[in-house]
Write a protein that holds these residues in place. Structure first.
Motif, PDB file in Angstrom:
ATOM      1  N   ILE A 197      -1.637   2.603 -11.420  1.00  0.00           N
ATOM      2  CA  ILE A 197      -0.519   2.181 -10.573  1.00  0.00           C
ATOM      3  C   ILE A 197      -1.048   1.446  -9.345  1.00  0.00           C
ATOM      4  CG2 ILE A 197       1.328   3.009  -9.055  1.00  0.00           C
ATOM      5  CD1 ILE A 197       1.766   5.282 -11.112  1.00  0.00           C
ATOM      6  N   TYR A 198      -2.096   1.985  -8.742  1.00  0.00           N
ATOM      7  CA  TYR A 198      -2.667   1.355  -7.548  1.00  0.00           C
ATOM      8  C   TYR A 198      -3.163  -0.054  -7.862  1.00  0.00           C
ATOM      9  CZ  TYR A 198      -5.376   0.703  -3.293  1.00  0.00           C
ATOM     10  OH  TYR A 198      -5.868   0.213  -2.113  1.00  0.00           O
ATOM     11  N   GLU A 199      -3.829  -0.191  -8.991  1.00  0.00           N
ATOM     12  CA  GLU A 199      -4.359  -1.498  -9.371  1.00  0.00           C
ATOM     13  C   GLU A 199      -3.237  -2.483  -9.699  1.00  0.00           C
ATOM     14  OE1 GLU A 199      -7.091  -0.725 -12.512  1.00  0.00           O
ATOM     15  OE2 GLU A 199      -8.637   0.100 -11.188  1.00  0.00           O
ATOM     16  N   CYS A 200      -2.125  -1.980 -10.229  1.00  0.00           N
ATOM     17  CA  CYS A 200      -0.991  -2.861 -10.523  1.00  0.00           C
ATOM     18  C   CYS A 200      -0.374  -3.409  -9.239  1.00  0.00           C
ATOM     19  CB  CYS A 200       0.071  -2.110 -11.320  1.00  0.00           C
ATOM     20  SG  CYS A 200      -0.354  -1.815 -13.042  1.00  0.00           S
ATOM     21  N   PHE A 201      -0.325  -2.568  -8.208  1.00  0.00           N
ATOM     22  CA  PHE A 201       0.270  -2.983  -6.937  1.00  0.00           C
ATOM     23  C   PHE A 201      -0.703  -3.762  -6.056  1.00  0.00           C
ATOM     24  CE2 PHE A 201       3.482   0.112  -8.030  1.00  0.00           C
ATOM     25  CZ  PHE A 201       4.641  -0.347  -7.403  1.00  0.00           C
ATOM     26  N   ASN A 202      -1.986  -3.602  -6.330  1.00  0.00           N
ATOM     27  CA  ASN A 202      -2.990  -4.234  -5.482  1.00  0.00           C
ATOM     28  C   ASN A 202      -3.974  -5.020  -6.349  1.00  0.00           C
ATOM     29  OD1 ASN A 202      -2.502  -2.755  -2.664  1.00  0.00           O
ATOM     30  ND2 ASN A 202      -2.365  -1.220  -4.284  1.00  0.00           N
ATOM     31  N   THR A 203      -3.503  -6.077  -6.954  1.00  0.00           N
ATOM     32  CA  THR A 203      -4.317  -6.896  -7.855  1.00  0.00           C
ATOM     33  C   THR A 203      -5.436  -7.579  -7.069  1.00  0.00           C
ATOM     34  OG1 THR A 203      -2.368  -7.321  -9.196  1.00  0.00           O
ATOM     35  CG2 THR A 203      -4.291  -8.723  -9.559  1.00  0.00           C
ATOM     36  N   PRO A 204      -6.700  -7.383  -7.478  1.00  0.00           N
ATOM     37  CA  PRO A 204      -7.813  -7.998  -6.743  1.00  0.00           C
ATOM     38  C   PRO A 204      -7.880  -9.502  -6.955  1.00  0.00           C
ATOM     39  CG  PRO A 204      -8.608  -6.946  -8.735  1.00  0.00           C
ATOM     40  CD  PRO A 204      -7.148  -6.584  -8.623  1.00  0.00           C
ATOM     41  N   LEU A 205      -8.416 -10.200  -5.971  1.00  0.00           N
ATOM     42  CA  LEU A 205      -8.613 -11.639  -6.114  1.00  0.00           C
ATOM     43  C   LEU A 205      -9.732 -11.901  -7.115  1.00  0.00           C
ATOM     44  CD1 LEU A 205      -8.442 -12.681  -2.352  1.00  0.00           C
ATOM     45  CD2 LEU A 205      -6.670 -13.017  -4.099  1.00  0.00           C
ATOM     46  N   PRO A 206      -9.666 -13.002  -7.878  1.00  0.00           N
ATOM     47  CA  PRO A 206     -10.713 -13.313  -8.867  1.00  0.00           C
ATOM     48  C   PRO A 206     -12.088 -13.399  -8.198  1.00  0.00           C
ATOM     49  CG  PRO A 206      -8.799 -14.713  -9.190  1.00  0.00           C
ATOM     50  CD  PRO A 206      -8.559 -13.988  -7.905  1.00  0.00           C
ATOM     51  N   GLY A 207     -13.048 -12.702  -8.778  1.00  0.00           N
ATOM     52  CA  GLY A 207     -14.412 -12.752  -8.278  1.00  0.00           C
ATOM     53  C   GLY A 207     -14.686 -11.842  -7.097  1.00  0.00           C
ATOM     54  N   GLU A 258       0.830  -1.203   0.000  1.00  0.00           N
ATOM     55  CA  GLU A 258       0.000   0.000   0.000  1.00  0.00           C
ATOM     56  C   GLU A 258       0.863   1.251   0.000  1.00  0.00           C
ATOM     57  OE1 GLU A 258      -4.020   1.598   0.216  1.00  0.00           O
ATOM     58  OE2 GLU A 258      -3.364  -0.480   0.136  1.00  0.00           O
ATOM     59  N   PHE A 259       1.850   1.302   0.927  1.00  0.00           N
ATOM     60  CA  PHE A 259       2.726   2.470   1.019  1.00  0.00           C
ATOM     61  C   PHE A 259       3.537   2.642  -0.260  1.00  0.00           C
ATOM     62  CE2 PHE A 259       6.908   4.280   1.874  1.00  0.00           C
ATOM     63  CZ  PHE A 259       6.545   5.515   2.416  1.00  0.00           C
ATOM     64  N   LEU A 260       4.059   1.556  -0.789  1.00  0.00           N
ATOM     65  CA  LEU A 260       4.866   1.621  -2.008  1.00  0.00           C
ATOM     66  C   LEU A 260       4.046   2.133  -3.177  1.00  0.00           C
ATOM     67  CD1 LEU A 260       7.530   1.089  -3.439  1.00  0.00           C
ATOM     68  CD2 LEU A 260       6.791  -1.279  -3.807  1.00  0.00           C
ATOM     69  N   SER A 261       2.811   1.659  -3.310  1.00  0.00           N
ATOM     70  CA  SER A 261       1.964   2.107  -4.419  1.00  0.00           C
ATOM     71  C   SER A 261       1.662   3.596  -4.299  1.00  0.00           C
ATOM     72  CB  SER A 261       0.670   1.298  -4.473  1.00  0.00           C
ATOM     73  OG  SER A 261      -0.119   1.498  -3.314  1.00  0.00           O
ATOM     74  N   ILE A 262       1.394   4.074  -3.085  1.00  0.00           N
ATOM     75  CA  ILE A 262       1.115   5.498  -2.878  1.00  0.00           C
ATOM     76  C   ILE A 262       2.342   6.336  -3.206  1.00  0.00           C
ATOM     77  CG2 ILE A 262       0.642   7.236  -1.111  1.00  0.00           C
ATOM     78  CD1 ILE A 262      -1.245   5.193   0.183  1.00  0.00           C
ATOM     79  N   PHE A 263       3.519   5.856  -2.799  1.00  0.00           N
ATOM     80  CA  PHE A 263       4.773   6.573  -3.101  1.00  0.00           C
ATOM     81  C   PHE A 263       4.967   6.695  -4.607  1.00  0.00           C
ATOM     82  CE2 PHE A 263       9.295   6.361  -4.205  1.00  0.00           C
ATOM     83  CZ  PHE A 263       9.751   7.522  -3.590  1.00  0.00           C
TER      84      PHE A 263
END
Length: 214
Positions: free
Chosen positions: A76-86, A2-7
């Motif tokens: 960028i946020y979505e790349c760092f925080n890939t959602p689980l399928p479904g 989370e912190f890395l993606s925000i940075f």
């Protein structure tokens, strides 16, 4: 993560915003825009120094930086925080706002020009387009109306900026209203602050107007 993606979002937004389009366009014409007119690198000074076409081009590019920062932040946020399928996935409006704020600060205080940049009007408009398109359309109409009647770009920019939080209060969805209000009030305050010299000239009656063509 989370912190890395925000940075990364803040850094990318700042670097995108710090691209000094007005300075580069003028330099391509053999001119240092900082030594002409108001000395500002924004679209208005480019318009007055180089002409209508160049000024409009810089305005559009500066606005696109703001739009791009919002969508880049979300990507960028979505790349760092890939959602689980479904799974249900919700990206907070704060993600786009962070990218947008960083972009505005990059435009106003670019590291490449010793932190002396533009006033952030076009870039802020671009961020609002990316976040609340309807508010952007209404505020631009207000800007154009004030400019047409008064011929003061600074006055039009200040009034339009102040109007944005009011418009957002009536047009934003309830779930996103609070962060959008916080952002637009901060952005409007920064625009007014960056125009304090113009405000003084308006009060003194010495501010430059756009002359109507005969």
């Amino acid at each position: 993560m989370e912190f890395l993606s925000i940075f990364v979002i803040v850094l990318a937004g700042y670097l995108l915003g710090s691209i000094p389009v007005g300075f580069l366009v003028a330099r391509a014409k053999g001119i240092d825009i900082r030594e002409h007119g108001s000395g500002n690198i924004g679209a208005t000074n480019v318009f007055r120094t180089l002409g209508k076409g160049y000024g409009i081009f810089v305005f559009i590019c500066d606005a696109l930086k703001g739009v791009g920062a919002v969508f880049l932040g979300r990507m960028i946020y979505e790349c760092f925080n890939t959602p689980l399928p479904g799974s249900h996935y919700y990206v907070s409006p704060w993600i786009g706002i962070l990218g947008g704020i960083a972009c505005i600060l990059g435009h106003n205080f670019p590291v490449w020009l010793k932190f002396k940049g533009g006033k952030g009007v076009a870039t802020s408009l671009g961020v609002v387009i990316g976040l609340v398109p309807l508010a952007a359309v209404i505020s631009f109409a207000i800007w154009a109306s004030v400019l047409f009647t008064s011929r003061y770009v600074s006055l039009a920019s200040i009034i339009a900026a102040i109007a944005v939080p009011i418009i957002v209060a009536f047009t934003a969805s309830p779930a996103d209203k609070t962060p959008l209000l916080v952002f637009t009030m901060l952005a409007a305050s920064l625009i007014v602050l960056r125009h304090r010299a113009n405000i003084q000239r308006l009060l003194n009656g010495t501010e430059n107007r756009f002359k109507k063509k005969k």
